[in-house]
Design a protein around this motif. Sequence first.
Motif, PDB file in Angstrom:
ATOM      1  N   ASN A 295       0.675  -1.131   0.122  1.00 59.66           N
ATOM      2  CA  ASN A 295      -0.124  -0.031   0.091  1.00 59.66           C
ATOM      3  C   ASN A 295       0.880   1.171  -0.085  1.00 59.66           C
ATOM      4  O   ASN A 295       0.449   2.254  -0.883  1.00 59.66           O
ATOM      5  CB  ASN A 295      -0.762  -0.103   1.165  1.00 59.66           C
TER       6      ASN A 295
ATOM      7  N   SER B  99     -16.207   0.804   0.985  1.00 58.99           N
ATOM      8  CA  SER B  99     -15.332   1.447   0.993  1.00 58.99           C
ATOM      9  C   SER B  99     -14.141   0.803   0.016  1.00 58.99           C
ATOM     10  O   SER B  99     -14.352  -0.245  -0.508  1.00 58.99           O
ATOM     11  CB  SER B  99     -14.447   1.516   2.426  1.00 58.99           C
TER      12      SER B  99
ATOM     13  N   SER C 179      -4.682   3.538   8.766  1.00 60.55           N
ATOM     14  CA  SER C 179      -4.768   2.217   8.629  1.00 60.55           C
ATOM     15  C   SER C 179      -6.142   1.583   8.445  1.00 60.55           C
ATOM     16  O   SER C 179      -7.171   2.321   9.218  1.00 60.55           O
ATOM     17  CB  SER C 179      -4.296   1.612   9.982  1.00 60.55           C
ATOM     18  N   GLU C 180      -6.108   0.874   7.438  1.00 59.60           N
ATOM     19  CA  GLU C 180      -7.568   0.077   7.121  1.00 59.60           C
ATOM     20  C   GLU C 180      -8.047  -0.631   8.420  1.00 59.60           C
ATOM     21  O   GLU C 180      -9.187  -0.445   8.687  1.00 59.60           O
ATOM     22  CB  GLU C 180      -7.321  -0.863   5.914  1.00 59.60           C
ATOM     23  N   THR C 181      -7.300  -1.084   9.182  1.00 63.77           N
ATOM     24  CA  THR C 181      -7.618  -1.775  10.399  1.00 63.77           C
ATOM     25  C   THR C 181      -7.944  -1.070  11.424  1.00 63.77           C
ATOM     26  O   THR C 181      -8.876  -1.162  12.249  1.00 63.77           O
ATOM     27  CB  THR C 181      -6.803  -3.135  10.628  1.00 63.77           C
TER      28      THR C 181
ATOM     29  N   ASN D 122      -9.995   0.084  -0.731  1.00 61.60           N
ATOM     30  CA  ASN D 122      -8.724  -0.389  -0.089  1.00 61.60           C
ATOM     31  C   ASN D 122      -7.747   1.032  -0.128  1.00 61.60           C
ATOM     32  O   ASN D 122      -8.188   1.959  -0.982  1.00 61.60           O
ATOM     33  CB  ASN D 122      -7.776  -1.167  -1.111  1.00 61.60           C
ATOM     34  N   VAL D 123      -6.912   1.414   0.782  1.00 63.85           N
ATOM     35  CA  VAL D 123      -6.626   2.656   0.959  1.00 63.85           C
ATOM     36  C   VAL D 123      -5.575   3.199  -0.135  1.00 63.85           C
ATOM     37  O   VAL D 123      -5.569   4.364  -0.313  1.00 63.85           O
ATOM     38  CB  VAL D 123      -5.678   2.591   2.143  1.00 63.85           C
TER      39      VAL D 123
END
Length: 253
Positions: A117, A233, A206-208, A235-236
């Motif tokens: 990413n 949504s 952060s995605e998490t 992915n970042v």
Amino acid sequence: MTSEVSPKDRFVTVYGRKPVLEALADYDLRVDKVIVAEGLRGGAIAEIEEAAADRAVKVQRASAHRVKVLAGNGRHDQGVVADVVARKMRPLVDALADPATAPRSILLLDGLTTPANVGMILRTATASGIDGIVVPHRGVAGLDPLVIKASAGVAFHSPVLRTRTAAEAAELLTEAGYPLYALDADAQHSLYETEFGDRAVFVLGSETAGLSTEVEERIAQPIAIPMAGGVESLNVASAAAVLCFEIRRRALA
């Protein structure tokens, strides 16, 4: 005020025999030095030493422990590291020192630990003309061979700005007068309808875990990318691409 520039703010450290050899073979890159673990021999090492000699790059020997420390990755360094000059990388405090030349559009990475990413974001942001990408030394994937590979080598040439942490960057930027915007799928304000002004910072969390508490406290406004088809949504890295090229579209309008 400018900072005393650390080697970590001047070089991208590449580790592993193949990545080091690839860096030496790329004449668009300036390699400052190569460090090889003491006692390490063999065909691959000889090839690296020969490639370094062809470019008049100094090769130093150090303990295996020292090489692991320099690489920051004890499992994959293979006893070899190289410092590659990143011409556009500098401390954030230096970039903000002169308001007349300070970056106008900035990405701030907060808690992004997946190298793929980070690499893709560096490539997209550079391609879209973003003025600066804050990659903190802590809490974000380091600029290592995995990030470089994901960026297809663009990481060496990206306008990377360094701080210790994302929280420190957020503080510096707000004190310098930049509003901070964060991508948030649940935000009421759309990316396409929000006016950002001449200077702005866009935070990618952060995605998490999302944003860190210290950074979230400084967000002026969350913004959302409108979604269709029941998709919640992106992915970042995909969201960053949408954001970066919307900023470019406005700059060209």
